[in-house]
Design a protein around this motif. Structure first.
Motif, PDB file in Angstrom:
ATOM      1  N   ASP A 173       0.839  -1.193   0.000  1.00  0.00           N
ATOM      2  CA  ASP A 173       0.000   0.000   0.000  1.00  0.00           C
ATOM      3  C   ASP A 173       0.877   1.247   0.000  1.00  0.00           C
ATOM      4  O   ASP A 173       1.602   1.513   0.971  1.00  0.00           O
ATOM      5  CB  ASP A 173      -0.910   0.006   1.238  1.00  0.00           C
ATOM      6  CG  ASP A 173      -1.935  -1.112   1.193  1.00  0.00           C
ATOM      7  OD1 ASP A 173      -2.327  -1.509   0.075  1.00  0.00           O
ATOM      8  OD2 ASP A 173      -2.334  -1.597   2.272  1.00  0.00           O
ATOM      9  N   TRP A 174       0.820   1.984  -1.088  1.00  0.00           N
ATOM     10  CA  TRP A 174       1.582   3.230  -1.218  1.00  0.00           C
ATOM     11  C   TRP A 174       0.617   4.395  -1.442  1.00  0.00           C
ATOM     12  O   TRP A 174      -0.340   4.270  -2.207  1.00  0.00           O
ATOM     13  CB  TRP A 174       2.530   3.168  -2.417  1.00  0.00           C
ATOM     14  CG  TRP A 174       3.745   2.304  -2.246  1.00  0.00           C
ATOM     15  CD1 TRP A 174       3.849   0.967  -2.481  1.00  0.00           C
ATOM     16  CD2 TRP A 174       5.041   2.731  -1.824  1.00  0.00           C
ATOM     17  NE1 TRP A 174       5.122   0.512  -2.240  1.00  0.00           N
ATOM     18  CE2 TRP A 174       5.886   1.595  -1.838  1.00  0.00           C
ATOM     19  CE3 TRP A 174       5.600   3.957  -1.449  1.00  0.00           C
ATOM     20  CZ2 TRP A 174       7.232   1.636  -1.479  1.00  0.00           C
ATOM     21  CZ3 TRP A 174       6.934   4.011  -1.105  1.00  0.00           C
ATOM     22  CH2 TRP A 174       7.738   2.861  -1.111  1.00  0.00           C
ATOM     23  N   GLU A 175       0.890   5.506  -0.795  1.00  0.00           N
ATOM     24  CA  GLU A 175       0.216   6.756  -1.127  1.00  0.00           C
ATOM     25  C   GLU A 175       1.116   7.486  -2.130  1.00  0.00           C
ATOM     26  O   GLU A 175       2.317   7.673  -1.871  1.00  0.00           O
ATOM     27  CB  GLU A 175       0.007   7.621   0.116  1.00  0.00           C
ATOM     28  CG  GLU A 175      -0.968   7.036   1.128  1.00  0.00           C
ATOM     29  CD  GLU A 175      -2.393   6.999   0.590  1.00  0.00           C
ATOM     30  OE1 GLU A 175      -2.835   8.008   0.003  1.00  0.00           O
ATOM     31  OE2 GLU A 175      -3.050   5.949   0.750  1.00  0.00           O
ATOM     32  N   ILE A 176       0.550   7.871  -3.259  1.00  0.00           N
ATOM     33  CA  ILE A 176       1.335   8.505  -4.319  1.00  0.00           C
ATOM     34  C   ILE A 176       0.890   9.956  -4.504  1.00  0.00           C
ATOM     35  O   ILE A 176      -0.286  10.229  -4.795  1.00  0.00           O
ATOM     36  CB  ILE A 176       1.192   7.739  -5.648  1.00  0.00           C
ATOM     37  CG1 ILE A 176       1.667   6.291  -5.459  1.00  0.00           C
ATOM     38  CG2 ILE A 176       1.980   8.425  -6.760  1.00  0.00           C
ATOM     39  CD1 ILE A 176       1.472   5.417  -6.678  1.00  0.00           C
ATOM     40  N   TYR A 177       1.823  10.869  -4.337  1.00  0.00           N
ATOM     41  CA  TYR A 177       1.547  12.306  -4.476  1.00  0.00           C
ATOM     42  C   TYR A 177       2.225  12.799  -5.758  1.00  0.00           C
ATOM     43  O   TYR A 177       3.434  12.618  -5.940  1.00  0.00           O
ATOM     44  CB  TYR A 177       2.069  13.067  -3.266  1.00  0.00           C
ATOM     45  CG  TYR A 177       1.369  12.680  -1.986  1.00  0.00           C
ATOM     46  CD1 TYR A 177       0.275  13.402  -1.522  1.00  0.00           C
ATOM     47  CD2 TYR A 177       1.777  11.560  -1.255  1.00  0.00           C
ATOM     48  CE1 TYR A 177      -0.384  13.031  -0.355  1.00  0.00           C
ATOM     49  CE2 TYR A 177       1.121  11.183  -0.089  1.00  0.00           C
ATOM     50  CZ  TYR A 177       0.043  11.927   0.352  1.00  0.00           C
ATOM     51  OH  TYR A 177      -0.605  11.554   1.515  1.00  0.00           O
ATOM     52  N   ILE A 178       1.440  13.420  -6.621  1.00  0.00           N
ATOM     53  CA  ILE A 178       1.954  13.868  -7.913  1.00  0.00           C
ATOM     54  C   ILE A 178       1.893  15.390  -7.983  1.00  0.00           C
ATOM     55  O   ILE A 178       0.813  15.980  -7.906  1.00  0.00           O
ATOM     56  CB  ILE A 178       1.158  13.250  -9.075  1.00  0.00           C
ATOM     57  CG1 ILE A 178       1.208  11.720  -8.992  1.00  0.00           C
ATOM     58  CG2 ILE A 178       1.699  13.743 -10.413  1.00  0.00           C
ATOM     59  CD1 ILE A 178       0.360  11.027 -10.039  1.00  0.00           C
ATOM     60  N   SER A 179       3.055  15.997  -8.128  1.00  0.00           N
ATOM     61  CA  SER A 179       3.157  17.454  -8.189  1.00  0.00           C
ATOM     62  C   SER A 179       3.306  17.899  -9.639  1.00  0.00           C
ATOM     63  O   SER A 179       4.286  17.562 -10.294  1.00  0.00           O
ATOM     64  CB  SER A 179       4.363  17.925  -7.360  1.00  0.00           C
ATOM     65  OG  SER A 179       4.637  19.289  -7.617  1.00  0.00           O
ATOM     66  N   ILE A 180       2.341  18.676 -10.117  1.00  0.00           N
ATOM     67  CA  ILE A 180       2.388  19.216 -11.474  1.00  0.00           C
ATOM     68  C   ILE A 180       2.959  20.634 -11.408  1.00  0.00           C
ATOM     69  O   ILE A 180       2.540  21.444 -10.587  1.00  0.00           O
ATOM     70  CB  ILE A 180       0.988  19.252 -12.113  1.00  0.00           C
ATOM     71  CG1 ILE A 180       0.355  17.862 -12.075  1.00  0.00           C
ATOM     72  CG2 ILE A 180       1.067  19.777 -13.541  1.00  0.00           C
ATOM     73  CD1 ILE A 180       1.074  16.827 -12.883  1.00  0.00           C
ATOM     74  N   HIS A 181       3.919  20.927 -12.274  1.00  0.00           N
ATOM     75  CA  HIS A 181       4.575  22.242 -12.285  1.00  0.00           C
ATOM     76  C   HIS A 181       3.543  23.364 -12.431  1.00  0.00           C
ATOM     77  O   HIS A 181       2.562  23.220 -13.175  1.00  0.00           O
ATOM     78  CB  HIS A 181       5.566  22.297 -13.452  1.00  0.00           C
ATOM     79  CG  HIS A 181       6.526  23.437 -13.377  1.00  0.00           C
ATOM     80  ND1 HIS A 181       6.157  24.723 -13.733  1.00  0.00           N
ATOM     81  CD2 HIS A 181       7.822  23.506 -12.999  1.00  0.00           C
ATOM     82  CE1 HIS A 181       7.195  25.526 -13.581  1.00  0.00           C
ATOM     83  NE2 HIS A 181       8.212  24.811 -13.137  1.00  0.00           N
ATOM     84  N   PRO A 182       3.729  24.485 -11.728  1.00  0.00           N
ATOM     85  CA  PRO A 182       2.733  25.574 -11.770  1.00  0.00           C
ATOM     86  C   PRO A 182       2.522  26.179 -13.155  1.00  0.00           C
ATOM     87  O   PRO A 182       1.482  26.778 -13.420  1.00  0.00           O
ATOM     88  CB  PRO A 182       3.304  26.608 -10.797  1.00  0.00           C
ATOM     89  CG  PRO A 182       4.739  26.271 -10.638  1.00  0.00           C
ATOM     90  CD  PRO A 182       4.816  24.788 -10.787  1.00  0.00           C
ATOM     91  N   ILE A 198      -3.956   8.107  -4.883  1.00  0.00           N
ATOM     92  CA  ILE A 198      -3.204   9.021  -5.749  1.00  0.00           C
ATOM     93  C   ILE A 198      -3.727  10.444  -5.567  1.00  0.00           C
ATOM     94  O   ILE A 198      -4.924  10.707  -5.685  1.00  0.00           O
ATOM     95  CB  ILE A 198      -3.300   8.583  -7.220  1.00  0.00           C
ATOM     96  CG1 ILE A 198      -2.586   7.239  -7.397  1.00  0.00           C
ATOM     97  CG2 ILE A 198      -2.700   9.644  -8.142  1.00  0.00           C
ATOM     98  CD1 ILE A 198      -2.604   6.705  -8.805  1.00  0.00           C
ATOM     99  N   HIS A 199      -2.808  11.354  -5.280  1.00  0.00           N
ATOM    100  CA  HIS A 199      -3.162  12.741  -4.964  1.00  0.00           C
ATOM    101  C   HIS A 199      -2.416  13.676  -5.916  1.00  0.00           C
ATOM    102  O   HIS A 199      -1.184  13.704  -5.941  1.00  0.00           O
ATOM    103  CB  HIS A 199      -2.795  13.055  -3.514  1.00  0.00           C
ATOM    104  CG  HIS A 199      -3.171  11.958  -2.561  1.00  0.00           C
ATOM    105  ND1 HIS A 199      -4.428  11.823  -2.017  1.00  0.00           N
ATOM    106  CD2 HIS A 199      -2.438  10.901  -2.067  1.00  0.00           C
ATOM    107  CE1 HIS A 199      -4.474  10.764  -1.228  1.00  0.00           C
ATOM    108  NE2 HIS A 199      -3.275  10.181  -1.238  1.00  0.00           N
TER     109      HIS A 199
END
Length: 376
Positions: free
Chosen positions: A230-239, A254-255
């Motif tokens: 179980d992994w929580e995955i955080y995805i940051s998209i460039h501004p 997934i966040h």
């Protein structure tokens, strides 16, 4: 470059410079005015935030803040011209004008010596090429990354690359340490054995190619169910990426978000960091945890952008062209990763771990006289 675009740039250059000269001679530079300016956020973050707080705490100055988030959307394009004129006023009336990224209006000006511009940049290290090191960057009607008086960098090894990228004398590139790293130096979170595992994925920005970024994000999301734990995955998209193609109905683990300040704040709590070419991996190396590279367009990126270093050799990190291969690696080998490559990156990029980068930069900036010269 088309004739219409060239005429547009010539017009903007004339308008910005004329406005600047009027503001300079009518309002004059204020000897105590220091403006912190960005066009990548709606508020001060990272280097600008740390420096602002240091000036606020230590000195009697007239501090101004200019923030405008230019995201290339139609609304943002309309507002850009107006906010650029406002920024020109602040440049003309400030003793120090401190920025952290590309700042288009500045490059149109025949700047006066009493308006001193400090470039702190928003990233550390010298991985992907930036500024005038990029192909054809020198050919624009409005030459980018000009009018800087001083540039703050993290290490002495960064000086020549930034001197080339910003067309500035190497002696004016200051290896004082990036102020934003003070936060990391004062933050250390130990992960408990039974905590929920977390991955932070941050693909780098590609100019005029948001589809490439979103394609990589989509590939990673599709492959994520292959993870056995179980992994929580955080995805940051460039501004700067315009999220026209919204990603709907994401799995609960997934966040997705667009907030540079949040990325840095989350790093201490992450078990691993995934990127393609973002210098954020150098920031993350401080925590001595796994860094993985997901680089499906590496050959194309080398041709369009390029690097100051032999990328894979310099990082020596596990790299993958396909997302399923990366998930298999995480399933089978993550717990046995030898983190020596991460420790070496930390050693190269964190020469100052005392938490006083902001103080060093402050001391230098407050020693600059009204003509931009260092008094000591």
């Amino acid at each position: 470059m088309g004739d219409l675009k060239r005429l547009k740039l010539i017009f903007l250059k004339f308008i910005y410079n004329t406005s600047y000269q009027i503001c300079y001679y009518v309002f004059r530079p204020h000897p105590k005015r220091i403006t912190f300016a960005t066009m990548r956020n709606t508020q001060l973050v990272d280097n600008l935030k740390q420096l602002y707080e240091t000036f606020e705490k230590n000195g009697d100055y007239e501090l101004k803040v200019f923030c405008f988030h230019y995201d290339r959307s139609p609304k943002s394009r309309l507002l850009f011209f107006w906010y650029s004129l406002i920024s020109v006023y602040y440049i003309a009336t400030s003793h120090l004008f401190i920025i952290d990224d590309y700042f288009f209006p500045l490059y149109s000006l025949k700047k006066h010596r009493k308006n001193i511009v400090i470039q702190t940049w928003h990233a550390i290290g010298t991985l992907k090429k930036i500024g005038l090191s990029l192909p054809n960057a020198q050919n624009s009607v409005i030459k980018p990354h000009t009018n800087y008086d001083w540039v703050v960098v993290n290490t002495a090894a960064d000086r020549q690359a930034y001197a080339d990228a910003f067309d500035i004398n190497r002696d004016h590139v200051l290896p004082l340490g990036e102020p934003m790293l003070d936060v990391i130096a004062h933050t250390q979170i130990k992960l408990t054995p039974k905590h929920t595992k977390k991955i932070l994925y941050s693909p780098t920005y590609r100019q005029n190619d948001s589809k490439k970024v979103l394609a990589a994000v989509t590939a990673l999301i599709k492959a994520a169910p292959e993870l056995k734990e179980d992994w929580e995955i955080y995805i940051s998209i460039h501004p700067y990426v315009n999220m026209k193609e919204n990603l709907h109905n994401l799995p609960k683990n997934i966040h997705l978000f667009q907030d540079p300040a949040r990325v840095k704040a989350m790093m201490p709590t992450m078990d691993a960091f995934i990127t393609d070419y973002s210098s954020l991996l150098l920031n993350f190396s401080y925590f001595e945890r796994p860094i993985l590279l997901f680089t499906p367009d590496y050959q194309e990126y080398v041709q369009k952008q390029g690097f100051y270093v032999n990328y894979f050799e310099y990082l020596n990190a596990p790299f993958f062209q396909k997302a399923p291969e990366m998930m298999t690696f995480i399933n089978e080998k993550f717990s046995q990763i030898d983190l020596d490559y991460v420790r070496q990156l930390k050693h190269k990029n964190f020469p100052n771990q005392d938490g006083h980068n902001s103080d060093r930069v402050y001391q230098f900036l407050t020693s600059i006289n009204r003509y931009g010269e260092h008094k000591i």
